[in-house]
Design an enzyme around this catalytic site. Structure first.
Site, PDB file in Angstrom:
ATOM      1  N   ASP A 248       0.819  -1.212   0.000  1.00  0.00           N
ATOM      2  CA  ASP A 248       0.000   0.000   0.000  1.00  0.00           C
ATOM      3  C   ASP A 248       0.855   1.265   0.000  1.00  0.00           C
ATOM      4  O   ASP A 248       1.806   1.387   0.783  1.00  0.00           O
ATOM      5  CB  ASP A 248      -0.911  -0.014   1.237  1.00  0.00           C
ATOM      6  CG  ASP A 248      -1.819   1.192   1.301  1.00  0.00           C
ATOM      7  OD1 ASP A 248      -2.677   1.332   0.429  1.00  0.00           O
ATOM      8  OD2 ASP A 248      -1.650   2.005   2.234  1.00  0.00           O
ATOM      9  N   VAL A 250       3.336   3.016  -1.418  1.00  0.00           N
ATOM     10  CA  VAL A 250       4.777   2.985  -1.150  1.00  0.00           C
ATOM     11  C   VAL A 250       5.412   4.364  -1.290  1.00  0.00           C
ATOM     12  O   VAL A 250       6.532   4.579  -0.788  1.00  0.00           O
ATOM     13  CB  VAL A 250       5.492   1.971  -2.063  1.00  0.00           C
ATOM     14  CG1 VAL A 250       4.956   0.567  -1.827  1.00  0.00           C
ATOM     15  CG2 VAL A 250       5.380   2.362  -3.530  1.00  0.00           C
ATOM     16  N   GLU A 285       1.470  -0.075  -4.861  1.00  0.00           N
ATOM     17  CA  GLU A 285       0.621   1.065  -5.160  1.00  0.00           C
ATOM     18  C   GLU A 285       1.488   2.299  -4.967  1.00  0.00           C
ATOM     19  O   GLU A 285       2.108   2.465  -3.916  1.00  0.00           O
ATOM     20  CB  GLU A 285      -0.587   1.136  -4.227  1.00  0.00           C
ATOM     21  CG  GLU A 285      -1.476   2.336  -4.545  1.00  0.00           C
ATOM     22  CD  GLU A 285      -2.284   2.829  -3.351  1.00  0.00           C
ATOM     23  OE1 GLU A 285      -3.211   3.635  -3.581  1.00  0.00           O
ATOM     24  OE2 GLU A 285      -1.983   2.448  -2.215  1.00  0.00           O
ATOM     25  N   HIS A 313      -6.404   4.350 -15.067  1.00  0.00           N
ATOM     26  CA  HIS A 313      -7.761   4.397 -14.522  1.00  0.00           C
ATOM     27  C   HIS A 313      -8.399   5.759 -14.785  1.00  0.00           C
ATOM     28  O   HIS A 313      -9.538   5.850 -15.241  1.00  0.00           O
ATOM     29  CB  HIS A 313      -7.770   4.133 -13.017  1.00  0.00           C
ATOM     30  CG  HIS A 313      -9.066   4.520 -12.363  1.00  0.00           C
ATOM     31  ND1 HIS A 313      -9.289   5.790 -11.869  1.00  0.00           N
ATOM     32  CD2 HIS A 313     -10.217   3.835 -12.175  1.00  0.00           C
ATOM     33  CE1 HIS A 313     -10.512   5.872 -11.395  1.00  0.00           C
ATOM     34  NE2 HIS A 313     -11.101   4.696 -11.561  1.00  0.00           N
ATOM     35  N   HIS A 380     -10.845  -0.436  -4.943  1.00  0.00           N
ATOM     36  CA  HIS A 380     -11.446  -0.043  -3.665  1.00  0.00           C
ATOM     37  C   HIS A 380     -11.304   1.462  -3.406  1.00  0.00           C
ATOM     38  O   HIS A 380     -12.206   2.090  -2.858  1.00  0.00           O
ATOM     39  CB  HIS A 380     -10.828  -0.853  -2.511  1.00  0.00           C
ATOM     40  CG  HIS A 380      -9.440  -0.427  -2.139  1.00  0.00           C
ATOM     41  ND1 HIS A 380      -8.304  -0.954  -2.719  1.00  0.00           N
ATOM     42  CD2 HIS A 380      -9.006   0.497  -1.246  1.00  0.00           C
ATOM     43  CE1 HIS A 380      -7.241  -0.382  -2.196  1.00  0.00           C
ATOM     44  NE2 HIS A 380      -7.624   0.499  -1.302  1.00  0.00           N
ATOM     45  N   ASP A 381     -10.151   2.040  -3.789  1.00  0.00           N
ATOM     46  CA  ASP A 381      -9.937   3.470  -3.572  1.00  0.00           C
ATOM     47  C   ASP A 381     -10.830   4.313  -4.466  1.00  0.00           C
ATOM     48  O   ASP A 381     -11.466   5.269  -4.007  1.00  0.00           O
ATOM     49  CB  ASP A 381      -8.477   3.835  -3.858  1.00  0.00           C
ATOM     50  CG  ASP A 381      -7.597   3.716  -2.620  1.00  0.00           C
ATOM     51  OD1 ASP A 381      -8.113   3.919  -1.501  1.00  0.00           O
ATOM     52  OD2 ASP A 381      -6.408   3.419  -2.768  1.00  0.00           O
ATOM     53  N   ASN A 385     -13.549   5.894  -2.015  1.00  0.00           N
ATOM     54  CA  ASN A 385     -13.181   7.256  -1.630  1.00  0.00           C
ATOM     55  C   ASN A 385     -13.993   8.320  -2.363  1.00  0.00           C
ATOM     56  O   ASN A 385     -13.694   9.514  -2.280  1.00  0.00           O
ATOM     57  CB  ASN A 385     -11.680   7.484  -1.843  1.00  0.00           C
ATOM     58  CG  ASN A 385     -10.858   6.883  -0.711  1.00  0.00           C
ATOM     59  OD1 ASN A 385     -11.302   6.866   0.437  1.00  0.00           O
ATOM     60  ND2 ASN A 385      -9.691   6.367  -1.028  1.00  0.00           N
TER      61      ASN A 385
END
Length: 593
Positions: A248, A250, A285, A313, A380-381, A385
């Site tokens: 996660d 980094v 990530e 994305h 998920h983010d 979010n």
């Protein structure tokens, strides 16, 4: 006889309390391991509760606790990793290239929210055609439910998910079905409520991260801190038979040593892979858009297997939704989509209006294979979010959802799906917590509302993370895939994933063999990948596109209106297609007979 040990360099006295009985510990005086204390305790049961007392203080859980059955503040419990019976002896791991990854959150993937319940849905994943499951964090965190990124006991599996045996059963079941398993781990911070600072300099004040003081990776005492986190990574891979880790954020790892933590971790994991004789992967990530992460160590990089690509994305999301707020401001054009399809990052040394500076670094498309970057329509983010946790399918028509799926699954990158995406789930996936500290719970709820109010959202419309209803709303509805329009979207995802397996052009990682044409005004893009053409029309009317050579077949089409006329293809509005063209010529560097 059981040996207990703990690193507590500043303590004057350390005791281990086992089953209510205190036992003094001896400090290692050899100098080889400064700050380590140990004690041999006789007549201990195979499974027993314990904890440590520093300088006659309160009972603290083991920083390396293998189990926390009574929550993050309770005593630790011993656990014998050798007692579990594995059935995956012939499993040699799953290489990342050529795979499709499926990201899932244990607590909301099923109604029961456990790892055992998730096993019951693995056949769905096999039928979908994915190869790798990526679990969001399972390290023990406060309360019953949450995203898991505030893990406190990093070596213990969250008990409500099923504890250590539950995770092992899940991994074993995945391997039996040919599915590799990655685990999301968080090393850039540790959740509030952790007691690591009582034991040693696990944190430092020289650097500050969005979550508070940074993990101590480069200051005094950091050798043992690095060993703590690297040992944790190796434990998941070795003792739980996991096939890799997703690291996660980094970019928030503050390390200014000559040997960066990530490079050291990659070397240790590579050594473990050789010992175990199976494939092990590390996926980062990162917000830095830095190809050094996935450049080999021999070439001066960190040697990680892959990294997420948020730029890809953002371009797909902005192109199909029309959103331009926040960090989407620079994205959405056909030019941006073409660039990320062929060059990986949109910001590769270019101006970022969101950051107010230039950002990123170019990827050497001639040397770095595309499969080292993950591409995704949702994760998920990017869902959780959002202010209300709304998925793509909640606001877009199925036609555009299919276009987005096509752009991801026909791209040269390693595709990743977020649970439920494959049938166009429109149930929200929201930010939920179950903090046991009332003050923290209130602060999180108020802070989230204030954050989104700055972006124009009414505070009343932002769900309360502490409300259990927020968590329950986020569970998948498994009745959806059995009816339209979900059934049609699921069939489309299966078709595209099968196509990736059948056509080598779709998994070819050579980015220098990918090119794209586009029209900004008409809003179409045509990508060339060998003899295949990947075409998407995001405009309001039909378009007729030149294929460059005779079309021989439509391999996949999101709309029945896709049609080939010799060396052109017609696409209706909001449509996607993969088209086969005439037989390719000789490969570069070869001659005909």
């Amino acid at each position: 006889m059981t040996t207990f040990s703990v690193w507590a360099p500043a303590a004057a006295r350390v005791e281990v309390e086992v089953a209510g009985q205190r036992h003094p510990m001896t400090r290692d005086a050899s100098g080889a391991s400064p700050g380590w204390w140990s004690a041999d305790v006789p007549d201990t049961a195979a499974v027993i509760d314990y904890g440590f007392r520093l300088n006659d203080g309160e009972l603290l859980p083991d920083p390396r606790s293998p189990r926390q059955p009574s929550g993050i503040n309770g005593p630790s419990r011993t656990y014998d990793h050798s007692a579990f019976t594995w059935t995956d002896r012939s499993w040699r791991g799953g290489a990342l290239h050529g795979t499709v990854i499926y990201e899932l959150h244990t607590g909301t993937f099923t109604a029961d929210g456990t790892l055992d319940a998730a096993i019951g849905r693995l056949d769905h994943l096999r039928q979908l055609g994915v190869h790798t499951v990526e679990l969001m964090p399972v390290a023990a965190f406060p309360g019953r439910h949450g995203w898991g990124y505030d893990g406190v006991n990093l070596w213990a599996v969250h008990e409500p998910y099923g504890g250590p045996d539950g995770l092992k059963r899940f991994v074993d079941a995945c391997h039996a079905r040919g599915l590799a398993v990655l685990l999301d781990v968080v090393y850039n911070h540790v959740g509030l409520g952790n007691r690591l600072a009582a034991f040693g300099p696990y944190f430092e004040t020289a650097h500050v991260t969005p979550w508070g003081h940074a993990v101590n990776l480069d200051q005094r005492g950091s050798d043992e801190v690095r060993a703590f986190f690297i040992g944790n990574a190796l434990m998941w891979l070795r003792d739980y038979h996991l096939d890799g880790l997703r690291l996660d954020a980094v970019h928030a790892l503050e390390d200014h040593r000559a040997l960066h933590f990530l490079e050291e971790l990659a070397a240790e994991v590579q050594a473990l892979a050789a010992l175990l004789n199976r494939e092990l992967v590390l996926v980062a990530e990162s917000d830095a858009n830095d190809p050094r992460l996935v450049t080999s160590r021999e070439a001066g990089g960190y040697g990680l297997t892959a990294q997420w690509s948020d730029d890809f994305h953002h371009t797909v999301h902005a192109a199909i939704t029309g959103e331009r707020q926040g960090y989407y401001a620079d994205f959405g054009s056909m030019a941006a989509l073409a660039k990320t399809y062929t060059k990986v990052f949109f910001h590769d040394g270019t101006w970022s209006s969101f950051r107010g500076r230039t950002h990123g670094r170019q990827v050497d498309v001639y040397r770095i294979p595309a499969h080292r970057f993950l591409g995704y329509l949702q994760d998920h983010d990017q869902v959780g979010n959002r202010a209300t946790g709304d998925r793509i399918a909640a606001t877009l028509p199925p036609d555009l959802v299919k276009v987005g799926a096509g752009l991801v699954l026909a791209a040269p990158y390693t595709p990743m799906l977020f649970m439920g995406e494959e049938w166009g789930a429109d149930t929200p996936w929201q930010y939920f917590t179950d903090h046991i500290d009332p003050g923290l719970a209130k602060a999180v709820a108020e802070g989230r509302r204030a954050e989104f109010a700055d972006h124009g959202w009414a505070a009343a419309g932002v769900p309360d993370p502490q409300d259990e209803a927020t968590f329950l709303r986020s569970k998948l509805d498994w009745a959806q895939p059995d009816r339209e329009p979900y059934l049609g979207i699921l069939a489309w995802y299966r078709e595209l994933i099968a196509l990736r397996k059948a056509w080598p052009e779709l998994t070819d990682p050579r980015l220098d063999r990918v090119s794209a044409d586009y029209d900004e005004e008409a809003r179409w893009i045509m990508v060339r990948r060998g003899r295949l053409r990947i075409a998407a029309n995001l405009g309001s009317g039909p378009v007729r596109l030149a294929l460059g050579q005779p079309g021989t077949g439509v391999l996949a089409a999101s709309s029945p209106g896709v049609a080939i006329q010799q060396d052109t293809v017609t696409l209706p509005a909001a449509a996607f297609a993969v088209i086969e063209t005439g037989a390719p010529g000789p490969a570069p560097g070869t001659r005909g007979a």
